[in-house]
Design an enzyme around this catalytic site. Structure first.
Site, PDB file in Angstrom:
ATOM      1  N   CYS A  37       0.820  -1.212   0.000  1.00  0.00           N
ATOM      2  CA  CYS A  37       0.000   0.000   0.000  1.00  0.00           C
ATOM      3  C   CYS A  37       0.857   1.267   0.000  1.00  0.00           C
ATOM      4  O   CYS A  37       0.448   2.292  -0.551  1.00  0.00           O
ATOM      5  CB  CYS A  37      -0.917   0.019   1.225  1.00  0.00           C
ATOM      6  SG  CYS A  37      -2.196  -1.250   1.184  1.00  0.00           S
ATOM      7  N   ASN A  38       2.022   1.192   0.596  1.00  0.00           N
ATOM      8  CA  ASN A  38       2.850   2.388   0.774  1.00  0.00           C
ATOM      9  C   ASN A  38       3.971   2.536  -0.240  1.00  0.00           C
ATOM     10  O   ASN A  38       4.576   3.602  -0.326  1.00  0.00           O
ATOM     11  CB  ASN A  38       3.464   2.401   2.184  1.00  0.00           C
ATOM     12  CG  ASN A  38       2.437   2.739   3.234  1.00  0.00           C
ATOM     13  OD1 ASN A  38       1.532   3.524   2.992  1.00  0.00           O
ATOM     14  ND2 ASN A  38       2.563   2.127   4.401  1.00  0.00           N
ATOM     15  N   ARG A  39       4.238   1.490  -1.016  1.00  0.00           N
ATOM     16  CA  ARG A  39       5.383   1.570  -1.917  1.00  0.00           C
ATOM     17  C   ARG A  39       5.305   0.516  -3.020  1.00  0.00           C
ATOM     18  O   ARG A  39       4.579  -0.477  -2.906  1.00  0.00           O
ATOM     19  CB  ARG A  39       6.684   1.391  -1.146  1.00  0.00           C
ATOM     20  CG  ARG A  39       6.909   0.001  -0.592  1.00  0.00           C
ATOM     21  CD  ARG A  39       8.145  -0.044   0.276  1.00  0.00           C
ATOM     22  NE  ARG A  39       7.908   0.648   1.541  1.00  0.00           N
ATOM     23  CZ  ARG A  39       8.485   1.800   1.876  1.00  0.00           C
ATOM     24  NH1 ARG A  39       9.348   2.388   1.057  1.00  0.00           N
ATOM     25  NH2 ARG A  39       8.224   2.381   3.036  1.00  0.00           N
TER      26      ARG A  39
ATOM     27  N   GLN B  78       4.197  -5.598   9.411  1.00  0.00           N
ATOM     28  CA  GLN B  78       3.719  -6.216   8.171  1.00  0.00           C
ATOM     29  C   GLN B  78       4.752  -6.230   7.058  1.00  0.00           C
ATOM     30  O   GLN B  78       4.731  -7.108   6.194  1.00  0.00           O
ATOM     31  CB  GLN B  78       2.461  -5.497   7.695  1.00  0.00           C
ATOM     32  CG  GLN B  78       1.233  -5.820   8.540  1.00  0.00           C
ATOM     33  CD  GLN B  78      -0.003  -5.105   8.041  1.00  0.00           C
ATOM     34  OE1 GLN B  78      -0.014  -3.891   7.883  1.00  0.00           O
ATOM     35  NE2 GLN B  78      -1.052  -5.849   7.791  1.00  0.00           N
TER      36      GLN B  78
ATOM     37  N   GLN C  51       5.641  -8.856   3.888  1.00  0.00           N
ATOM     38  CA  GLN C  51       5.532  -8.369   2.507  1.00  0.00           C
ATOM     39  C   GLN C  51       6.828  -8.602   1.732  1.00  0.00           C
ATOM     40  O   GLN C  51       6.794  -9.001   0.560  1.00  0.00           O
ATOM     41  CB  GLN C  51       5.153  -6.891   2.520  1.00  0.00           C
ATOM     42  CG  GLN C  51       3.729  -6.648   3.008  1.00  0.00           C
ATOM     43  CD  GLN C  51       3.463  -5.204   3.407  1.00  0.00           C
ATOM     44  OE1 GLN C  51       4.399  -4.416   3.646  1.00  0.00           O
ATOM     45  NE2 GLN C  51       2.207  -4.839   3.485  1.00  0.00           N
TER      46      GLN C  51
ATOM     47  N   GLY D  78     -13.292  -6.702   3.456  1.00  0.00           N
ATOM     48  CA  GLY D  78     -12.033  -7.363   3.085  1.00  0.00           C
ATOM     49  C   GLY D  78     -11.578  -8.302   4.173  1.00  0.00           C
ATOM     50  O   GLY D  78     -11.586  -7.945   5.358  1.00  0.00           O
TER      51      GLY D  78
ATOM     52  N   GLY E 213      -8.521 -10.121   3.829  1.00  0.00           N
ATOM     53  CA  GLY E 213      -7.110 -10.437   3.659  1.00  0.00           C
ATOM     54  C   GLY E 213      -6.343 -10.111   4.927  1.00  0.00           C
ATOM     55  O   GLY E 213      -6.919  -9.902   5.995  1.00  0.00           O
TER      56      GLY E 213
ATOM     57  N   GLY F 240      -7.303  -6.746   6.376  1.00  0.00           N
ATOM     58  CA  GLY F 240      -8.656  -6.803   6.905  1.00  0.00           C
ATOM     59  C   GLY F 240      -8.712  -7.511   8.246  1.00  0.00           C
ATOM     60  O   GLY F 240      -9.403  -7.070   9.171  1.00  0.00           O
TER      61      GLY F 240
END
Length: 368
Positions: free
Chosen positions: A57-59, A123, A127, A196, A198, A201
């Protein structure tokens, strides 16, 4: 470190929350399927022997190892824009490129949570590990990127084990709840819906439940009972979300859907006038921005929850984490510096064994 020049074989380009707003990041985001297809095309480029795509989400970061030291990272940027159907002239300002030691240091600090929007969040470890696994499954990585990413993950796990940060929960939803608390909203006793199921979520549903909220999670399908939701939460079918929405005080959407989960047009079909908080944690966006035009709605996106300056205690923890990461980086540099020696050592060893065996055979033949 004597392998400094050889380190130029490692390169990356990236876009992140520091340089680009959510809507620009969304243009360069990858689904799992799309990242696999893109890696296969990338690995076919001349000079590239391994690649990994990290998309969160951030990169979004595109990593490669190359055969030569003079690889031009602009080729990666042009390739990426071509993949996305975008004009390279429009987005160069949002990207950074790194090579060699600079790139390697970036990955170690990033995986350790020290470059995240929420400092020391957990997280990112998963990732980065998932990005490596995906490249490995597609046979697109190589020994250099394999060891680099594995050792970055190992360093991050060591940080997580040995460093106690000044706050217990360090995910974006916890930061969001802290921001909402400052504005006078507390989830205890409130009806909340999480769209959501996932990883994001589930983390969100757990955080809201732990805060005392009445939490309902949407699922796309029950898959014969296989779908799991956090204990203590209710669930509804994704198609029932608009029917349930009028009962909610807070709705959080965190899916990987390419389409909006909530739109202004859908809101026109429901009756509601009491205040409603919406939080969109997805990139690309889950919630149509025009919903914010409704007088009773307050909409936040993922960029609304940047962490405040670190406290003195947090700074101490970050410094300790930095020491661990630098120590682990030195191990990677040592490996890289000596990796070319390993095959030669094996050859020398094999030759020595063969020569020794040959001498024994000659001696035995003379004896006979």
């Amino acid at each position: 470190f004597t392998g400094e020049n050889k380190m130029q074989h490692v390169s990356m380009i990236g876009i992140d929350y520091n340089r680009a707003p959510v809507d620009v990041r969304a243009l360069f985001a990858f689904t799992k399927k799309a990242s696999a297809e893109t890696m296969h095309r990338l690995i076919d480029m001349e000079g590239i022997q391994g690649c990994i795509i990290l998309s969160t989400c951030n990169r979004m970061e595109l990593w490669v190892s190359t055969r030569g030291e003079d690889f031009d990272t602009r080729l990666l940027y042009n390739f990426l824009c071509e993949e996305k159907g975008l004009d390279p002239k429009d987005y160069g300002q949002y990207f950074l490129s790194r090579r060699g030691r600079d790139a390697i240091e970036h990955l170690f600090y990033l995986t350790g949570g020290l470059k995240s929007q929420i400092l020391a969040e957990d997280q990112i470890i998963t990732q980065v590990k998932d990005a490596l696994n995906r490249a490995r499954e597609e046979y697109c990585t190589d020994s250099i990127l394999e060891v680099l990413f594995r050792m970055a993950v190992t360093a991050a796990k060591k940080v997580k084990t040995e460093v106690v940060f000044s706050r217990g929960n360090v995910s974006v939803i916890h930061q969001a709840l802290a921001v909402l608390a400052e504005k006078g909203f507390f989830p205890a006793g409130k009806k909340c819906m999480v769209i959501g199921n996932g990883e994001m979520g589930k983390v969100t549903a757990l955080a809201l439940k732990d805060a005392g909220a009445d939490v309902t999670v949407t699922v796309r399908q029950y898959r014969s009972g296989v779908v799991n939701i956090p204990e203590g939460c209710s669930r509804i079918n994704y198609g029932e979300r608009m029917e349930y929405l009028p009962h909610c005080d807070l709705v959080v959407s965190a899916t990987a859907s390419p389409n909006y989960t909530l739109t202004k047009e859908a809101f026109d079909l429901i009756e509601r006038d009491k205040p409603l908080l919406l939080i969109d944690l997805a990139v690309p966006r889950d919630i149509g921005p025009s919903i914010d035009e409704l007088g009773y709605v307050t909409l936040y996106d993922i960029d609304s929850f940047k962490a405040t300056a670190a406290s003195d205690k947090m700074k101490e923890s970050l410094e300790k984490a930095g020491e661990i990461i630098r120590s682990q980086m030195d191990e990677f540099f040592s490996w890289y510096d000596g990796k070319d020696l390993f095959p030669r050592v094996q050859v020398i060893k094999a030759n020595a064994v063969n020569e020794f065996n040959s001498k024994i055979m000659k001696t035995m033949n003379k004896t006979e």
